[in-house]
Design a protein around this motif. Structure first.
Motif, PDB file in Angstrom:
ATOM      1  N   ARG A 268       0.827  -1.206   0.000  1.00 37.90           N
ATOM      2  CA  ARG A 268       0.000   0.000   0.000  1.00 37.90           C
ATOM      3  C   ARG A 268       0.867   1.265   0.000  1.00 37.90           C
ATOM      4  O   ARG A 268       0.615   2.201  -0.754  1.00 37.90           O
ATOM      5  CB  ARG A 268      -0.930   0.006   1.215  1.00 37.90           C
TER       6      ARG A 268
ATOM      7  N   ASN B  31      -6.376   2.716  -2.182  1.00 42.11           N
ATOM      8  CA  ASN B  31      -7.548   2.049  -1.603  1.00 42.11           C
ATOM      9  C   ASN B  31      -8.336   1.301  -2.670  1.00 42.11           C
ATOM     10  O   ASN B  31      -8.834   0.198  -2.428  1.00 42.11           O
ATOM     11  CB  ASN B  31      -8.453   3.070  -0.916  1.00 42.11           C
ATOM     12  N   GLN B  32      -8.457   1.924  -3.837  1.00 40.08           N
ATOM     13  CA  GLN B  32      -9.211   1.292  -4.917  1.00 40.08           C
ATOM     14  C   GLN B  32      -8.490   0.054  -5.444  1.00 40.08           C
ATOM     15  O   GLN B  32      -9.094  -1.009  -5.611  1.00 40.08           O
ATOM     16  CB  GLN B  32      -9.426   2.284  -6.051  1.00 40.08           C
TER      17      GLN B  32
ATOM     18  N   ASP C  72      -8.326  -2.814  -2.756  1.00 40.58           N
ATOM     19  CA  ASP C  72      -9.552  -3.435  -2.275  1.00 40.58           C
ATOM     20  C   ASP C  72      -9.399  -4.943  -2.515  1.00 40.58           C
ATOM     21  O   ASP C  72      -8.903  -5.356  -3.568  1.00 40.58           O
ATOM     22  CB  ASP C  72     -10.740  -2.890  -3.065  1.00 40.58           C
TER      23      ASP C  72
END
Length: 205
Positions: free
Chosen positions: A84, A99-100, A103
């Motif tokens: 991340r 975040n996208q 996921d």
């Protein structure tokens, strides 16, 4: 008899389940991917941005940047904080992008190659795509579904490109996602007709 029909990512899920569950009697893929997730997304982004009028040079830059991000995810061993932070750093601090992409389902989809699952399926498969689908491009995905099926010894496979239909199997003008909300048709009648005729042909209906 029980079969599976899935649309888009649901088509991928149908392949996953059918490859593992011998009680599945047939599979219908409605704009389901036949290519690895990153390739589907790269082609999707290029088609949509091109149809939106983006210049070729800018398209190449966007594609190169996204390819780098996808390659990092493909080569990663786990969806963890280290990955991340690397994504955030590469995108100039854009946490929303991280975040996208990270996921759990998106991370899985980017890495998921349906080849192994499709080649394990021994029951009849019907794969449909619209010719104006900009999200799961018809020709390369249909060709891959047919190829992997035959490599696994399954010759009971029908791949059909339906003319003039978008990703949602609606009659359309451009196929662009912005057009979806202006189309009143829910699903083109020929999609249902094709499914019914195919089911009748394999004697499951």
């Amino acid at each position: 008899s029980i079969g599976l029909a899935g649309h888009s990512e649901g088509g991928a899920i149908a392949f996953i389940v059918a490859a593992r569950d011998s009680s599945c009697d047939f599979v219908i893929s409605l704009a389901g991917p036949g290519l690895r997730g990153d390739k589907v997304l790269l082609a999707q982004q290029k088609a949509i941005l091109s149809r939106s009028g983006m210049a070729s040079a800018q398209l190449e830059q966007v594609e190169a940047a996204n390819r780098m991000l996808f390659d990092i995810i493909i080569s990663s061993q786990s969806n963890d904080n280290q990955l991340r932070e690397r994504i955030i750093q590469m995108t100039g601090g854009q946490e929303e992008v991280a975040n996208q992409l990270l996921d759990p389902w998106m991370y899985h989809f980017i890495k998921y190659d349906p080849a192994a699952d499709i080649s394990k399926i021994k029951v009849p498969i019907l794969a449909l795509n619209g010719s104006k689908d900009l999200q799961v491009i018809a020709q390369p995905n249909l060709e891959s579904i047919l190829k992997y099926s035959k490599e696994g010894g399954n010759n009971n496979v029908s791949t059909i490109q339906l003319e003039g239909l978008n990703h949602l199997f609606q009659h359309c003008t451009t196929g662009h996602v912005s057009e979806y909300r202006s189309i009143e048709e829910t699903i083109a009648p020929e999609v249902i007709e094709t499914m019914v005729l195919w089911l009748e042909g394999i004697k499951y209906f």
